[in-house]
Motif scaffolding. Sequence first.
Motif, PDB file in Angstrom:
ATOM      1  N   ALA A 164      -7.025  -1.049  19.980  1.00  0.00           N
ATOM      2  CA  ALA A 164      -7.229  -1.236  19.193  1.00  0.00           C
ATOM      3  C   ALA A 164      -8.211  -2.250  18.760  1.00  0.00           C
ATOM      4  O   ALA A 164      -9.375  -1.727  18.309  1.00  0.00           O
ATOM      5  CB  ALA A 164      -6.016  -1.913  17.868  1.00  0.00           C
ATOM      6  N   GLY A 165      -8.327  -2.648  19.221  1.00  0.00           N
ATOM      7  CA  GLY A 165      -9.424  -3.423  19.398  1.00  0.00           C
ATOM      8  C   GLY A 165     -10.692  -2.777  20.449  1.00  0.00           C
ATOM      9  O   GLY A 165     -11.946  -2.755  18.508  1.00  0.00           O
ATOM     10  N   MET A 166     -10.954  -2.522  20.574  1.00  0.00           N
ATOM     11  CA  MET A 166     -12.128  -1.146  21.244  1.00  0.00           C
ATOM     12  C   MET A 166     -12.009   0.065  20.277  1.00  0.00           C
ATOM     13  O   MET A 166     -13.309  -0.130  20.024  1.00  0.00           O
ATOM     14  CB  MET A 166     -11.504  -0.401  22.678  1.00  0.00           C
ATOM     15  CG  MET A 166     -10.639  -1.293  23.843  1.00  0.00           C
ATOM     16  SD  MET A 166     -10.147  -0.853  25.366  1.00  0.00           S
ATOM     17  CE  MET A 166     -11.459  -0.171  25.986  1.00  0.00           C
ATOM     18  N   GLN A 167     -11.059   0.256  19.940  1.00  0.00           N
ATOM     19  CA  GLN A 167     -12.046   1.177  19.009  1.00  0.00           C
ATOM     20  C   GLN A 167     -11.389   0.374  17.316  1.00  0.00           C
ATOM     21  O   GLN A 167     -13.274   1.438  17.179  1.00  0.00           O
ATOM     22  CB  GLN A 167     -10.061   1.814  18.417  1.00  0.00           C
ATOM     23  CG  GLN A 167      -9.765   3.120  18.924  1.00  0.00           C
ATOM     24  CD  GLN A 167      -8.193   3.398  18.297  1.00  0.00           C
ATOM     25  OE1 GLN A 167      -7.736   3.181  18.288  1.00  0.00           O
ATOM     26  NE2 GLN A 167      -8.623   5.271  18.202  1.00  0.00           N
ATOM     27  N   GLY A 207      -5.003   8.627  25.847  1.00  0.00           N
ATOM     28  CA  GLY A 207      -4.953   9.626  25.649  1.00  0.00           C
ATOM     29  C   GLY A 207      -5.994  10.599  25.129  1.00  0.00           C
ATOM     30  O   GLY A 207      -7.004   9.200  25.432  1.00  0.00           O
ATOM     31  N   GLY A 208      -6.213  11.606  25.134  1.00  0.00           N
ATOM     32  CA  GLY A 208      -7.240  12.302  25.563  1.00  0.00           C
ATOM     33  C   GLY A 208      -8.141  11.455  24.119  1.00  0.00           C
ATOM     34  O   GLY A 208      -9.239  11.654  23.636  1.00  0.00           O
ATOM     35  N   ASP A 209      -7.662  12.083  22.889  1.00  0.00           N
ATOM     36  CA  ASP A 209      -8.090  11.367  21.205  1.00  0.00           C
ATOM     37  C   ASP A 209      -8.267  10.048  21.493  1.00  0.00           C
ATOM     38  O   ASP A 209      -9.683   9.895  21.019  1.00  0.00           O
ATOM     39  CB  ASP A 209      -7.166  11.843  20.080  1.00  0.00           C
ATOM     40  CG  ASP A 209      -6.802  12.322  20.049  1.00  0.00           C
ATOM     41  OD1 ASP A 209      -7.437  14.174  20.416  1.00  0.00           O
ATOM     42  OD2 ASP A 209      -5.913  13.433  19.256  1.00  0.00           O
ATOM     43  N   LEU A 210      -7.999   9.417  22.233  1.00  0.00           N
ATOM     44  CA  LEU A 210      -7.677   8.095  22.142  1.00  0.00           C
ATOM     45  C   LEU A 210      -9.462   7.686  22.840  1.00  0.00           C
ATOM     46  O   LEU A 210     -10.244   7.263  22.345  1.00  0.00           O
ATOM     47  CB  LEU A 210      -7.654   6.601  22.410  1.00  0.00           C
ATOM     48  CG  LEU A 210      -7.813   5.254  22.696  1.00  0.00           C
ATOM     49  CD1 LEU A 210      -8.263   4.849  21.569  1.00  0.00           C
ATOM     50  CD2 LEU A 210      -7.076   4.587  23.449  1.00  0.00           C
ATOM     51  N   ILE A 211      -9.589   7.851  24.027  1.00  0.00           N
ATOM     52  CA  ILE A 211     -11.050   8.533  24.497  1.00  0.00           C
ATOM     53  C   ILE A 211     -12.360   8.757  24.015  1.00  0.00           C
ATOM     54  O   ILE A 211     -13.564   8.633  24.586  1.00  0.00           O
ATOM     55  CB  ILE A 211     -10.653   8.721  26.253  1.00  0.00           C
ATOM     56  CG1 ILE A 211      -9.350   7.964  26.873  1.00  0.00           C
ATOM     57  CG2 ILE A 211     -11.734   9.143  27.499  1.00  0.00           C
ATOM     58  CD1 ILE A 211      -8.731   9.492  28.336  1.00  0.00           C
ATOM     59  N   ARG A 212     -11.854   9.645  23.593  1.00  0.00           N
ATOM     60  CA  ARG A 212     -12.585  10.454  23.353  1.00  0.00           C
ATOM     61  C   ARG A 212     -13.430   9.717  21.924  1.00  0.00           C
ATOM     62  O   ARG A 212     -14.917  10.012  21.998  1.00  0.00           O
ATOM     63  CB  ARG A 212     -12.259  12.288  22.310  1.00  0.00           C
ATOM     64  CG  ARG A 212     -11.990  13.127  23.122  1.00  0.00           C
ATOM     65  CD  ARG A 212     -11.779  14.950  23.009  1.00  0.00           C
ATOM     66  NE  ARG A 212     -10.850  14.486  22.200  1.00  0.00           N
ATOM     67  CZ  ARG A 212      -9.458  15.638  23.152  1.00  0.00           C
ATOM     68  NH1 ARG A 212      -9.818  15.697  23.730  1.00  0.00           N
ATOM     69  NH2 ARG A 212      -8.160  14.987  22.329  1.00  0.00           N
ATOM     70  N   ASP A 213     -12.924   9.697  21.371  1.00  0.00           N
ATOM     71  CA  ASP A 213     -13.110   8.714  20.452  1.00  0.00           C
ATOM     72  C   ASP A 213     -13.706   7.099  21.143  1.00  0.00           C
ATOM     73  O   ASP A 213     -14.752   6.910  19.954  1.00  0.00           O
ATOM     74  CB  ASP A 213     -12.137   7.762  19.748  1.00  0.00           C
ATOM     75  CG  ASP A 213     -12.381   6.816  18.511  1.00  0.00           C
ATOM     76  OD1 ASP A 213     -13.279   7.333  17.452  1.00  0.00           O
ATOM     77  OD2 ASP A 213     -11.751   5.411  18.525  1.00  0.00           O
TER      78      ASP A 213
END
Length: 327
Positions: free
Chosen positions: A151-154, A179-185
């Motif tokens: 969450a901090g990285m995001q 997951g893919g969504d987090l990595i893409r973000d």
Amino acid sequence: MHLAIAGSVATDHLQVFTGRFSDSLVPDQLDKLSVSFLVEDLDIRRGGCAANISFALAALGHRPTLVASVGTDFVEQGYRTWLEDAGVDCSLVHVSPTAHTALCTITTDDAHAQIVTFYPGAMAEARRIDVGEIHRERPIDLLLIGPDDPAGMQRHTETARSLGIPFAADPSQQLAWAGGDLIRDLVDGAAYLFSNDYEDALIQSKTGWSADDVQARVGTRVVTRGKDGVTVYPSEGPAVEVAAIPGVTSVDPTGVGDSFRAGFLAGVAAGLTLERCAQIGCTIAASVVETTGTQEYRLTREAFLGRLEGAYGEAARVEVDAALSLV
């Protein structure tokens, strides 16, 4: 150039297993995996990706700002003093009153394969850090967002995008579970994307993006390949191949990638070419792999420049000598 380094700070418990992990693995029984490895050594060292990168940047003449969440033991056990004495700005580090600083246990076998377990502890509070406040106090020229509380990285990534802060994405260890969504973000819009060759393949597999798709979403993609050197893919033009430093006696691979990133960013801050940036990264990485622990090496100007010249030539030495302010 103000470099801010966000990510983990941890205590590393380094262990050595005499043998190969692969000899104890049965490929068709991995769903029932139950193994135990008897280690011969235990070495307790300071670590964490953000701390390692910051330490290396300081060794190369910078004063980076460490953006991280730690426990009170960070101060009590002298880690903060260690980094500050090295030249790292720890004034904005978040200190949790209840949680312990993250703990990383790393076991390395004879093939330099590693098994790592990580207890996040105070790192989970990194999401409370507002990079925007740091930027308003002292404008950030480049923010590296390394493995940390997800969450901090995001939050750091979203803040960088909203404020127009150039950022380097370095998700590394967090890719295994993300997951893919987090990595893409985390990747989209990065000025620089750092990974090793395995992580590069993992990013593509989990996001569903091809290498060209990834490249289209970042500025410069930097892929390290261990003893085979590094490949830098610029936003335009051909890839840049840089060989690793030859004749290295490998002792401990822990933290080598972190030091490479620091060297590369030191070159970026100095306005050097991507080739020179990668050469600086490979040169400092050689010093780290030859020592046990991620922050136990010492750089001297002549030794560093001499090693760089031996691998990459006199022109490289002249340009780097003029650009870096290491002692």
